[in-house]
Design an enzyme around this catalytic site. Structure first.
Site, short mmCIF file in Angstrom:
data_model
loop_
_atom_site.label_atom_id
_atom_site.label_comp_id
_atom_site.label_asym_id
_atom_site.label_seq_id
_atom_site.Cartn_x
_atom_site.Cartn_y
_atom_site.Cartn_z
N ARG A 231 6.05 6.44 -3.77
CA ARG A 231 5.43 6.34 -2.45
C ARG A 231 3.95 6.68 -2.57
O ARG A 231 3.57 7.56 -3.36
CB ARG A 231 6.06 7.32 -1.45
CG ARG A 231 7.34 6.84 -0.81
CD ARG A 231 7.10 5.66 0.15
NE ARG A 231 8.33 5.17 0.74
CZ ARG A 231 9.10 4.22 0.22
NH1 ARG A 231 8.81 3.65 -0.92
NH2 ARG A 231 10.19 3.82 0.85
N GLU A 260 -0.25 1.06 4.21
CA GLU A 260 0.04 -0.30 3.76
C GLU A 260 -0.03 -1.28 4.92
O GLU A 260 0.46 -0.96 6.01
CB GLU A 260 1.43 -0.33 3.11
CG GLU A 260 1.45 0.49 1.83
CD GLU A 260 2.79 0.48 1.10
OE1 GLU A 260 3.76 -0.10 1.62
OE2 GLU A 260 2.87 1.05 0.01
N HIS A 279 3.76 -3.31 -2.95
CA HIS A 279 5.05 -2.69 -2.59
C HIS A 279 6.18 -3.71 -2.81
O HIS A 279 7.02 -3.92 -1.94
CB HIS A 279 5.03 -2.17 -1.15
CG HIS A 279 6.08 -1.12 -0.89
ND1 HIS A 279 5.94 -0.14 0.07
CD2 HIS A 279 7.29 -0.90 -1.48
CE1 HIS A 279 7.02 0.63 0.06
NE2 HIS A 279 7.87 0.18 -0.87
N ALA A 282 10.89 -3.57 -5.29
CA ALA A 282 12.31 -3.77 -4.96
C ALA A 282 12.61 -5.20 -4.52
O ALA A 282 13.76 -5.53 -4.21
CB ALA A 282 12.71 -2.81 -3.84
#
Ligand code: NAD
Length: 318
Positions: A231, A260, A279, A282
């Site tokens: 993070r 963000e 980001h 994932a």
């Protein structure tokens, strides 16, 4: 009347299909603004990284569950949700492999100067091969901060596939859960000062905010690299900018930012010894489907009166 579920924009269709099959009324592809409106009347939200404030939950008179399409839940006001009887659930077993693989990719890209080689070759500078110094990963020390699901998968791949020496710092880890190839060290500074690569895989909490600041960066080797796919708030960005600019460390790779998206003129984006991704650690096809499915399962469990499989709070429902 069926329950109304709002799904944030960008969630895999798998989540929507699961909820429609169970006859929920679904509002899909909701922007943060739409969610802000719908929160007053909906029963559940399948959320991404948009921020929820205590004031928003104050208006949510029907809301029973917010399910995170992913793992980190620092964008939700946990205390207020618990007080208002709202479950927060997440999808902890959905994306660890993807994030660990992404971290390995960042580490490889830094070690082999992939970004700088590519951009120089695009402008005709083949001689960049004489200006860069690549290194091998084999035998290098990888320091993992946070030996949970992601950290442990990364440790396994780095030690067994790449022959790296892996050490880790995690004050809460059960030593029995650590593979024999990994050495647990109880002092953060000792891990920082010994490692060639440091990788962060812990949650953002009051305790971990700014965990890596000027002092921590100053004990790292001058030749070392910092990786953050955890993070943004775990690292003090102003201190990281200084450390990279002054070559206190050799470089960094960052998937997550304090805010963000980062502003286009964010100082970190101006440096040539940093590699950034949006980001996206994932965001593989496989993990996106799993995140949406597991979050949708959490919603169905709560709305049908069952204990959710992956709760992150225990609201008082009495
Ligand atoms: N970049 C991305 O897209 C992405 C995707 C998934 C998760 N994440 C982040 O990665 C984090 C880790 O995910 P996970 O699934 O491995 O979680 P996890 O809960 O399995 O592991 C977190 C580990 O951090 C440890 N920890 C807690 N406080 C610590 C501290 N002060 N110092 C050192 N270790 C500490 C815990 O003991 C635990 O072992 C998440 O919290 C999330 O913020 C990012």
């Amino acid at each position: 009347m069926s329950y109304k579920v709002v799904i944030a924009k960008g969630v895999s269709e798998v989540g929507k299909a699961y909820l429609l099959e169970r006859n929920y009324t679904v509002i899909a592809d909701a922007t943060p603004e739409r969610i802000r409106d719908e929160i007053k009347t909906c029963d559940a939200i399948l959320a991404r990284t948009e921020v929820y404030t205590p004031e928003m939950l104050e208006e949510a008179n029907h809301l029973k569950v917010i399910a995170k399409n992913g793992v980190g839940y620092d964008n939700f006001p946990l205390e207020k949700a618990t007080e208002r009887g709202i479950y927060i659930t997440n999808a902890p077993h959905s994306n660890a492999v993807s994030v660990a693989e992404h971290t390995l990719s960042l580490m490889m890209a830094l070690a082999k100067n992939l970004l700088i080689s590519h951009s120089n070759l695009q402008i005709g500078n083949f001689d960049v091969r004489n200006q860069i110094v690549n290194c091998e990963l084999e035998g290098k020390v990888l320091g993992i901060i946070g030996y949970g699901r992601i950290g442990s998968i990364l440790a396994n791949k780095a030690s067994n596939a790449l022959n790296m020496n892996v050490i880790c710092y995690d004050p809460y880890v059960n030593p029995k859960a650590v593979i024999p190839e990994v050495k647990v060290i109880n002092q953060l500074e000792r891990v920082l000062s010994r490692s060639d690569f440091i990788s962060l895989h812990l949650p953002l909490t009051n305790e971990t905010k700014g965990l890596i600041s000027g002092r921590e960066l100053s004990v790292m080797k001058k030749t070392s690299f910092l990786l953050n796919a955890g993070r943004g708030g775990l690292v003090n960005e102003a201190d990281l900018f200084f450390a990279l600019k002054e070559k206190i460390i050799a470089g960094a790779a960052i998937d997550v930012f304090e805010e963000e998206p980062p502003a286009p003129d964010h100082p970190l984006l101006s440096l040539d010894n940093i590699l950034v991704t949006p980001h996206s650690a994932a965001l593989t096809v496989e993990a996106k489907d799993r995140m949406a499915l597991h979050a949708a399962i959490g919603i169905d469990e709560v709305l049908s009166g069952r204990q959710p499989s992956w709760p992150v709070n225990q609201p008082d429902l009495s």
